[in-house]
Design a protein around this motif. Structure first.
Motif, mmCIF file in Angstrom:
data_model
loop_
_atom_site.group_PDB
_atom_site.id
_atom_site.type_symbol
_atom_site.label_atom_id
_atom_site.label_comp_id
_atom_site.label_asym_id
_atom_site.label_seq_id
_atom_site.Cartn_x
_atom_site.Cartn_y
_atom_site.Cartn_z
ATOM 1 N N THR A 103 33.917 10.918 -31.215
ATOM 2 C CA THR A 103 33.079 12.012 -31.716
ATOM 3 C C THR A 103 31.584 11.666 -31.615
ATOM 4 O O THR A 103 30.771 12.519 -31.275
ATOM 5 N N THR A 104 31.227 10.414 -31.839
ATOM 6 C CA THR A 104 29.796 10.069 -31.726
ATOM 7 C C THR A 104 29.381 10.126 -30.253
ATOM 8 O O THR A 104 28.252 10.457 -29.940
ATOM 9 N N THR A 138 28.237 14.042 -32.235
ATOM 10 C CA THR A 138 28.350 14.371 -33.662
ATOM 11 C C THR A 138 27.478 13.414 -34.474
ATOM 12 O O THR A 138 27.458 12.214 -34.214
ATOM 13 N N GLU A 139 26.780 13.974 -35.463
ATOM 14 C CA GLU A 139 26.072 13.099 -36.416
ATOM 15 C C GLU A 139 27.009 12.880 -37.598
ATOM 16 O O GLU A 139 27.630 13.829 -38.074
#
Ligand SMILES: Cc1cc2nc3c(=O)[nH]c(=O)nc-3n(C[C@H](O)[C@H](O)[C@H](O)COP(=O)(O)OP(=O)(O)OC[C@H]3O[C@@H](n4cnc5c(N)ncnc54)[C@H](O)[C@@H]3O)c2cc1C
Length: 552
Positions: free
Chosen positions: A294-295, A299-300
């Motif tokens: 996800t990163t 994404t944060e």
């Protein structure tokens, strides 16, 4: 990796410069050379180096110095760096002191001043000592250290947080690891200030709060944007999946988590029913993969951040965290799952993290080596934990109120347990009391059929007795009496629905009674619990989020 150091101390500036020059010319490619004319300054530096986990290959010290004799300096330095080679610089008249020092400080060599030519009198000696040191030298762990008592809730909390956020650390139990004391002394602290976190730069945090620790280890603490397409609350399997699909599809995605990513799944020792992993994988591994994925998509992640309230203003969603952070977003996905039910016994709180654990089998497993441990509960998670702990503990006892596991756990787990000789099932039994001084020492078991009571020594009790959603903070959306959030068709069955829902269209499958606020995973009323379902719901919630975004 940083080069090891050579530290030179001599109060005579001319001699200091001369030896520093010679040593530097010969060894600068493989060693950092530090020189000082003060023994006290050198000792302060050594303490700092210890905290920074630096390696010192060699001390060279003059014998006659005003602050302390070279032998005394080397003795003190040896306490923190016992494996470092020690050379005393002496005048001819000090040879006797040097010879005595061979025994007292285990001196490796004494060097007579002057040492000219260095190629003959200095370098062969130093090279020999450095080769010796290199042969036995094992590079030290360069990262973060947690130093504390094994059975301390504070230590447990820090370990759980760092491991859950994929921050590597070295655990040092003061009762077993002699090195740990050296860090405590170097930081001028005492046992009452444990646990300590020693950071990579040598900074020491005593009993840090998680947000402070998070900031110091570089975890993101503030949102970078003014507005997000989607804010996901909770980073269990549902929230992580939603974040992967959201950011992968180009939505500006923020994921907030109150402790560490992974949710309940992160405490699962072995997940055997997840598609594509025929020999199973641990919850920690699944979480690690999901965070990386996800990163990578952008994404944060904010952690630890607990959401306190959400409200809607002009169609936009405003989310407030307990630390005052406010996030604006066009949509929200609530994926806050459920939390373990606490065992209701007098005084039990005192031992939480100090022998009593809710779903933390994987983290504490090594500490239970050769112990007899107890697991309360007969569901799949309790059985998985028992299987995992059986590899470490001498004896694993599953305490259940029912007759056996057949009605509560999956067949494959019941079968595996029956084939594991060090797992015992204590059926028709409940935990009636827990006791101990600072940590759990004893439990009382009661047979619910006969009323017979037994007191047993116990260092660890793991509790898996069901879970509930913690949604009291979620205002404005419709929930059932147990706190599960209603979505889609389930909403429409409610009498109050028409008074809440004002759009022409029906709510989407995982949409709440507030348009644009969605729910995924165990916290949704009617959800099929489990990791695959949570992941599927996370993906589905993103699909409907996109639809909603096209409408506004
Ligand atoms: C020990 C154990 C073993 C299991 N093994 C399996 C298995 O092998 N196979 C299987 O299919 N299922 C298994 N399960 C069940 C499975 O883990 C859950 O069904 C799944 O994790 C649910 O995912 P979720 O994302 O909905 O919620 P959760 O996993 O509960 O995650 C919710 C997250 O939201 C966070 N959160 C809560 N409130 C807030 C807030 N206000 N602000 C910010 N964050 C918040 C929580 O800290 C948590 O991280 C197991 C469960 C346990 C406990």
């Amino acid at each position: 990796m940083k080069l090891p150091l050579i530290i030179i101390v001599d109060d005579d500036i001319q001699v200091l410069r001369a030896i520093q020059r010679d040593v530097r010319n010969e060894y600068h490619e493989n060693y950092r050379i530090v020189a000082t004319d003060s023994a006290n300054e050198a000792l302060d530096l050594i303490k700092e180096l210890k905290l920074k986990n630096e390696s010192v290959a060699l001390f060279i010290s003059d014998q006659r110095m005003p602050e302390m004799e070279g032998v005394a300096f080397l003795e003190k330095a040896r306490e923190l760096f016992p494996d470092t080679k020690r050379v005393l610089l002496t005048a001819y008249s000090d040879i006797e002191a040097a010879i005595r020092a061979i025994n007292t400080v285990k001196l490796d060599y004494y060097l007579l001043k002057p040492w000219n030519p260095p190629e003959e009198k200095l370098f062969p000696v130093i090279s020999d000592l450095l080769d010796d040191w290199q042969a036995l030298y094992k590079p030290d762990h360069e990262g973060i250290r947690i130093i504390g008592f094994q059975w301390s809730p504070e230590s447990h909390r820090l370990k759980e947080f760092l491991s859950g956020n994929l921050v590597p650390y070295l655990w040092m139990n003061v009762e077993e690891n002699k090195e740990a004391d050296k860090y405590i002394t170097s930081a001028k602290l005492s046992y009452s200030e444990l646990p300590l976190v020693v950071l990579k730069d040598g900074a020491v945090l005593s009993r840090p709060e998680l947000p402070d620790l998070a900031e110091r280890v570089g975890l993101q603490q503030k949102p970078l944007s003014e507005m997000y397409d989607v804010l996901i609350i909770g980073a269990g399997p549902a929230g992580l999946a939603a974040s992967v699909y959201g950011s992968c599809e180009g939505l500006k995605t923020l994921l907030v988590e109150r402790t560490n990513p992974g949710g309940q799944a992160s405490s699962s020792a072995r997940i055997e029913n997840y598609l594509g992993f025929p020999s199973g994988l641990s919850g920690a591994e699944l979480t690690r993969r999901a965070i990386t994925q996800t990163t990578r998509f952008g994404t944060e992640i904010l952690t630890p951040k607990e959401v306190k309230t959400i409200c809607v203003k002009d169609g936009y969603k405003l989310t407030k965290m307990t630390d005052g952070t406010i996030v604006h977003s066009k949509t929200i996905i609530i994926a806050t799952g459920v939390s373990y039910t606490k065992l209701d016994l007098e005084g039990i709180e005192k031992f939480t993290g100090a022998g009593i654990y809710y779903g933390s089998a994987a983290i504490e497993a090594h500490a239970c080596k050769n112990e007899a441990i107890y697991i309360v509960g007969g569901g799949n998670s309790a059985c998985q934990a028992a299987m995992y702990m059986s590899k470490f503990a001498k004896e694993v006892n599953i305490v259940i109120r029912r007759d056996g596991l057949n009605l509560t756990a999956a067949n494959y787990l019941v079968e595996n347990i029956s084939k594991t000789p060090n797992i015992k099932i204590l059926s028709n039994t409940e935990v009636a009391a827990v006791a101990g001084d600072k940590v759990l020492e004893e439990i009382t078991l009661k047979n619910v059929s006969t009323g017979e009571v037994k007191k047993l020594p116990a260092r660890a009790l793991f509790i898996y007795i069901g879970a509930r959603p913690g949604t009291s903070w979620v205002n404005g959306v419709m929930k059932n009496e147990r706190g599960y959030i209603l979505t889609g068709r389930e909403l429409m069955k409610e009498k109050l629905f028409p008074t809440k829902w004002k759009l022409e269209r029906e709510p989407y499958m995982c949409e709440t009674s507030v348009p644009g606020i969605f729910v995924a995973g165990d916290v949704r009323f009617g959800a099929l619990t489990g990791i695959s379902s949570a992941v599927g719901e996370g993906a589905m919630a993103i699909r409907f989020t996109r639809k909603y975004l096209q409408e506004i």
